[in-house]
Write a protein that holds these residues in place. Structure first.
Motif, PDB file in Angstrom:
ATOM      1  N   PRO A 178       0.831  -1.212   0.000  1.00 41.37           N
ATOM      2  CA  PRO A 178       0.000   0.000   0.000  1.00 41.37           C
ATOM      3  C   PRO A 178       0.862   1.258   0.000  1.00 41.37           C
ATOM      4  O   PRO A 178       1.848   1.351   0.747  1.00 41.37           O
ATOM      5  CB  PRO A 178      -0.800  -0.118   1.304  1.00 41.37           C
ATOM      6  N   THR A 179       0.471   2.230  -0.839  1.00 39.13           N
ATOM      7  CA  THR A 179       1.267   3.446  -0.988  1.00 39.13           C
ATOM      8  C   THR A 179       0.493   4.660  -0.500  1.00 39.13           C
ATOM      9  O   THR A 179      -0.638   4.905  -0.919  1.00 39.13           O
ATOM     10  CB  THR A 179       1.669   3.666  -2.458  1.00 39.13           C
ATOM     11  N   LEU A 180       1.126   5.411   0.402  1.00 39.29           N
ATOM     12  CA  LEU A 180       0.645   6.729   0.793  1.00 39.29           C
ATOM     13  C   LEU A 180       1.427   7.725  -0.059  1.00 39.29           C
ATOM     14  O   LEU A 180       2.655   7.599  -0.182  1.00 39.29           O
ATOM     15  CB  LEU A 180       0.902   7.004   2.273  1.00 39.29           C
ATOM     16  N   LEU A 181       0.752   8.699  -0.643  1.00 42.29           N
ATOM     17  CA  LEU A 181       1.400   9.594  -1.598  1.00 42.29           C
ATOM     18  C   LEU A 181       1.216  11.058  -1.228  1.00 42.29           C
ATOM     19  O   LEU A 181       0.103  11.515  -0.972  1.00 42.29           O
ATOM     20  CB  LEU A 181       0.822   9.367  -3.006  1.00 42.29           C
ATOM     21  N   THR A 182       2.330  11.781  -1.183  1.00 41.94           N
ATOM     22  CA  THR A 182       2.327  13.245  -1.154  1.00 41.94           C
ATOM     23  C   THR A 182       3.169  13.694  -2.340  1.00 41.94           C
ATOM     24  O   THR A 182       4.264  13.173  -2.554  1.00 41.94           O
ATOM     25  CB  THR A 182       2.938  13.788   0.153  1.00 41.94           C
ATOM     26  N   TRP A 183       2.680  14.644  -3.131  1.00 50.22           N
ATOM     27  CA  TRP A 183       3.488  15.108  -4.265  1.00 50.22           C
ATOM     28  C   TRP A 183       3.351  16.619  -4.410  1.00 50.22           C
ATOM     29  O   TRP A 183       2.499  17.264  -3.797  1.00 50.22           O
ATOM     30  CB  TRP A 183       3.081  14.406  -5.564  1.00 50.22           C
ATOM     31  N   PRO A 206      -0.665  -5.068   7.482  1.00 52.65           N
ATOM     32  CA  PRO A 206      -0.326  -6.022   6.414  1.00 52.65           C
ATOM     33  C   PRO A 206       0.218  -5.292   5.189  1.00 52.65           C
ATOM     34  O   PRO A 206      -0.292  -4.248   4.785  1.00 52.65           O
ATOM     35  CB  PRO A 206      -1.676  -6.687   6.106  1.00 52.65           C
ATOM     36  N   GLY A 207       1.250  -5.859   4.615  1.00 55.89           N
ATOM     37  CA  GLY A 207       1.829  -5.277   3.409  1.00 55.89           C
ATOM     38  C   GLY A 207       2.833  -4.185   3.662  1.00 55.89           C
ATOM     39  O   GLY A 207       3.441  -3.668   2.724  1.00 55.89           O
ATOM     40  N   ARG A 208       3.008  -3.778   4.932  1.00 54.28           N
ATOM     41  CA  ARG A 208       3.976  -2.739   5.288  1.00 54.28           C
ATOM     42  C   ARG A 208       3.834  -1.511   4.379  1.00 54.28           C
ATOM     43  O   ARG A 208       4.540  -1.365   3.387  1.00 54.28           O
ATOM     44  CB  ARG A 208       5.406  -3.275   5.219  1.00 54.28           C
ATOM     45  N   PRO A 209       2.909  -0.614   4.690  1.00 51.13           N
ATOM     46  CA  PRO A 209       2.663   0.561   3.834  1.00 51.13           C
ATOM     47  C   PRO A 209       3.948   1.349   3.549  1.00 51.13           C
ATOM     48  O   PRO A 209       4.859   1.426   4.379  1.00 51.13           O
ATOM     49  CB  PRO A 209       1.682   1.391   4.659  1.00 51.13           C
ATOM     50  N   ASN A 210       3.984   1.930   2.372  1.00 50.07           N
ATOM     51  CA  ASN A 210       5.115   2.723   1.908  1.00 50.07           C
ATOM     52  C   ASN A 210       4.653   4.163   1.698  1.00 50.07           C
ATOM     53  O   ASN A 210       3.593   4.404   1.120  1.00 50.07           O
ATOM     54  CB  ASN A 210       5.649   2.156   0.586  1.00 50.07           C
ATOM     55  N   TYR A 211       5.438   5.115   2.184  1.00 49.21           N
ATOM     56  CA  TYR A 211       5.127   6.529   1.991  1.00 49.21           C
ATOM     57  C   TYR A 211       6.036   7.083   0.900  1.00 49.21           C
ATOM     58  O   TYR A 211       7.256   7.099   1.035  1.00 49.21           O
ATOM     59  CB  TYR A 211       5.324   7.297   3.300  1.00 49.21           C
ATOM     60  N   LEU A 212       5.431   7.548  -0.195  1.00 47.09           N
ATOM     61  CA  LEU A 212       6.163   8.103  -1.324  1.00 47.09           C
ATOM     62  C   LEU A 212       5.973   9.611  -1.370  1.00 47.09           C
ATOM     63  O   LEU A 212       4.844  10.105  -1.429  1.00 47.09           O
ATOM     64  CB  LEU A 212       5.679   7.479  -2.638  1.00 47.09           C
ATOM     65  N   VAL A 213       7.083  10.340  -1.337  1.00 51.11           N
ATOM     66  CA  VAL A 213       7.079  11.799  -1.467  1.00 51.11           C
ATOM     67  C   VAL A 213       7.654  12.106  -2.839  1.00 51.11           C
ATOM     68  O   VAL A 213       8.850  11.916  -3.089  1.00 51.11           O
ATOM     69  CB  VAL A 213       7.916  12.466  -0.360  1.00 51.11           C
ATOM     70  N   ALA A 214       6.814  12.559  -3.756  1.00 54.21           N
ATOM     71  CA  ALA A 214       7.214  12.732  -5.146  1.00 54.21           C
ATOM     72  C   ALA A 214       7.276  14.210  -5.509  1.00 54.21           C
ATOM     73  O   ALA A 214       6.370  14.981  -5.173  1.00 54.21           O
ATOM     74  CB  ALA A 214       6.241  12.008  -6.075  1.00 54.21           C
ATOM     75  N   GLY A 215       8.336  14.587  -6.201  1.00 52.84           N
ATOM     76  CA  GLY A 215       8.434  15.951  -6.708  1.00 52.84           C
ATOM     77  C   GLY A 215       9.773  16.595  -6.408  1.00 52.84           C
ATOM     78  O   GLY A 215      10.472  16.245  -5.445  1.00 52.84           O
ATOM     79  N   GLN A 216      10.126  17.553  -7.242  1.00 53.98           N
ATOM     80  CA  GLN A 216      11.351  18.320  -7.057  1.00 53.98           C
ATOM     81  C   GLN A 216      11.235  19.231  -5.843  1.00 53.98           C
ATOM     82  O   GLN A 216      10.142  19.585  -5.410  1.00 53.98           O
ATOM     83  CB  GLN A 216      11.614  19.205  -8.279  1.00 53.98           C
ATOM     84  N   THR A 217      12.367  19.657  -5.333  1.00 51.94           N
ATOM     85  CA  THR A 217      12.386  20.736  -4.353  1.00 51.94           C
ATOM     86  C   THR A 217      12.010  22.037  -5.055  1.00 51.94           C
ATOM     87  O   THR A 217      12.412  22.277  -6.198  1.00 51.94           O
ATOM     88  CB  THR A 217      13.778  20.853  -3.710  1.00 51.94           C
ATOM     89  N   VAL A 242      11.921   4.093  10.185  1.00 52.84           N
ATOM     90  CA  VAL A 242      11.009   3.794   9.065  1.00 52.84           C
ATOM     91  C   VAL A 242      11.644   4.151   7.718  1.00 52.84           C
ATOM     92  O   VAL A 242      10.940   4.362   6.730  1.00 52.84           O
ATOM     93  CB  VAL A 242       9.650   4.521   9.229  1.00 52.84           C
ATOM     94  N   ALA A 243      12.968   4.194   7.673  1.00 48.55           N
ATOM     95  CA  ALA A 243      13.643   4.589   6.431  1.00 48.55           C
ATOM     96  C   ALA A 243      13.292   3.657   5.281  1.00 48.55           C
ATOM     97  O   ALA A 243      13.261   4.089   4.120  1.00 48.55           O
ATOM     98  CB  ALA A 243      15.153   4.621   6.646  1.00 48.55           C
ATOM     99  N   ASP A 244      13.007   2.385   5.591  1.00 46.03           N
ATOM    100  CA  ASP A 244      12.664   1.446   4.520  1.00 46.03           C
ATOM    101  C   ASP A 244      11.220   1.580   4.071  1.00 46.03           C
ATOM    102  O   ASP A 244      10.786   0.889   3.141  1.00 46.03           O
ATOM    103  CB  ASP A 244      12.938   0.005   4.966  1.00 46.03           C
ATOM    104  N   SER A 245      10.451   2.478   4.721  1.00 48.54           N
ATOM    105  CA  SER A 245       9.047   2.693   4.369  1.00 48.54           C
ATOM    106  C   SER A 245       8.770   4.123   3.921  1.00 48.54           C
ATOM    107  O   SER A 245       7.606   4.509   3.740  1.00 48.54           O
ATOM    108  CB  SER A 245       8.137   2.359   5.564  1.00 48.54           C
ATOM    109  N   VAL A 246       9.817   4.911   3.752  1.00 49.05           N
ATOM    110  CA  VAL A 246       9.676   6.302   3.301  1.00 49.05           C
ATOM    111  C   VAL A 246      10.620   6.502   2.114  1.00 49.05           C
ATOM    112  O   VAL A 246      11.832   6.317   2.241  1.00 49.05           O
ATOM    113  CB  VAL A 246      10.008   7.302   4.419  1.00 49.05           C
TER     114      VAL A 246
END
Length: 373
Positions: A178-183, A206-217, A242-246
């Motif tokens: 599962p992916t949590l997304l901020t962009w 379950p599935g160890r959610p992943n947080y994805l931060v997408a986008g340039q500075t 949580v480095a493996d989930s961010v």
């Protein structure tokens, strides 16, 4: 009968900012029915090679302001995108001189309406509203704030939603994790630290959610502070275990590729620091793509998510943020109902619909102007 022609003043490609992205999408949608659109680009040191760009406004140059007025006056209607930070002068007050020099009907799009403006910021927006034929805001929260908090003619203020690209083709398959997304353009105020803190309490899911931060500075942040904010968030994730989930994806996401990214998310998170934001293109894009949203309680989120497309949490309540994310990730019926409500809201946000509203407004202004002749 010759087609309507529209002149637009804004930041524009290759500038990377929300205003430039908004303007490009709006211009494309307006052109789709044969309307002619030209852009006077707010100069940022680079040059644009886009055919639509007919000139550039150089900050602080009286000669450039006069040239911009003449370029816009060659069209039937002028559309001015307004943010305080993009024009020259104090609080961007060069734009007041531009609008004062227009002879054609003008539509000002107010992307920011501050709850607590400085006296000069208030004066700038009130001057713009006094000279413009109409002022467009993109939420009812913005309309109320502008009409109640500023000395403006409320009859001039029109609400037209922020547009979005609706997904086309089959739905994107989401990853097994599962992916949590901020962009969006990254920098202080994005609130990413709130979600990183929440990830520590989601590790057991379950599935160890992943947080994805997408986008340039953000370019201005990059020029002033480099990657300090991004690096601090990476360090925070390591310290919280949580480095493996961010994960951070520093690419600039084009409008054409963005829907696939959004659809890949289980939940879109807008954890912004601002309690003032009355317009969020990211929020509109998330809803247009039919994704559940968890957001801090900034005004546009409170308004758009009120019918169930998402969950709004207080800015200073980390437990509420973690709980909301857990609910969306563990309750399929809740997530499904939120996604369904987002899909119900999406059609009115389509760029074709939004462009039609601008063109109808332009037609009304021209009719009003002809009646006065």
């Amino acid at each position: 009968m010759r087609p309507l022609s529209v002149g637009v003043l804004s930041t524009y490609a290759p500038t990377h900012c929300g205003l430039a992205t908004f303007t490009a999408a709006l211009c494309d949608a307006i052109c789709a029915d044969g309307t002619e659109v030209s852009v006077v680009r707010v100069a940022d040191g680079g040059r644009s090679t886009r055919d639509r760009v007919v000139g550039e406004l150089v900050k602080g140059s009286a000669r450039s302001i006069a040239a911009t007025c003449e370029l816009l006056n060659q069209h039937d209607v002028a559309v001015i995108q307004h943010e305080y930070g993009i024009y020259g002068g104090v609080d961007g007050d060069d734009v007041v001189d531009v609008i004062e020099g227009l002879r054609v009907p003008s539509i000002v799009v107010a992307h920011t309406v501050l709850k607590h403006p400085t006296p000069h910021q208030r004066s700038v927006l009130e001057s713009i509203a006094a000279m413009a034929d109409r002022v467009v805001v993109m939420s009812e929260a913005a309309r109320r704030r502008l009409c109640d908090g500023f000395d403006v003619d409320s009859r001039k203020v029109i609400t037209i939603p922020h547009g979005a690209a609706l997904p086309s083709g089959p739905a994107q398959k989401r990853p097994s994790r599962p992916t949590l997304l901020t962009w969006g353009l990254l920098g202080p105020g994005k609130g990413v630290e709130r979600v990183i803190d929440s990830m520590t309490s989601l590790k057991d899911l379950p599935g160890r959610p992943n947080y994805l931060v997408a986008g340039q500075t953000h370019p201005k942040v990059l020029a002033d502070d480099g990657e300090a904010y991004r690096d601090a968030r990476k360090d925070q994730a390591r310290r919280r275990g949580v480095a493996d989930s961010v994960n951070f994806d520093s690419r600039y996401w084009s409008v054409s590729k963005l829907p696939a990214l959004i659809q890949s998310a289980s939940v879109v998170v807008l954890p912004y620091d601002s309690t003032d934001q009355v317009t969020s293109g990211v929020l509109v894009d998330a809803i247009a793509c039919g994704r559940p949203v968890v957001a801090t309680a900034f005004p546009h989120a409170v308004e758009l998510l009120s019918t169930g497309a998402g969950i709004v949490v207080d800015h200073d309540d980390p437990d509420a943020m973690a709980l909301a994310l857990r609910q969306v990730l563990t309750q399929p019926r809740l997530a499904g109902s939120m996604a369904g409500e987002a899909r119900r809201l999406a059609p009115e946000m389509a760029w074709s619909v939004v462009a039609g509203a601008y063109l109808n407004l332009a037609d009304r202004l021209l009719t009003e102007r002809r009646a006065l002749v």
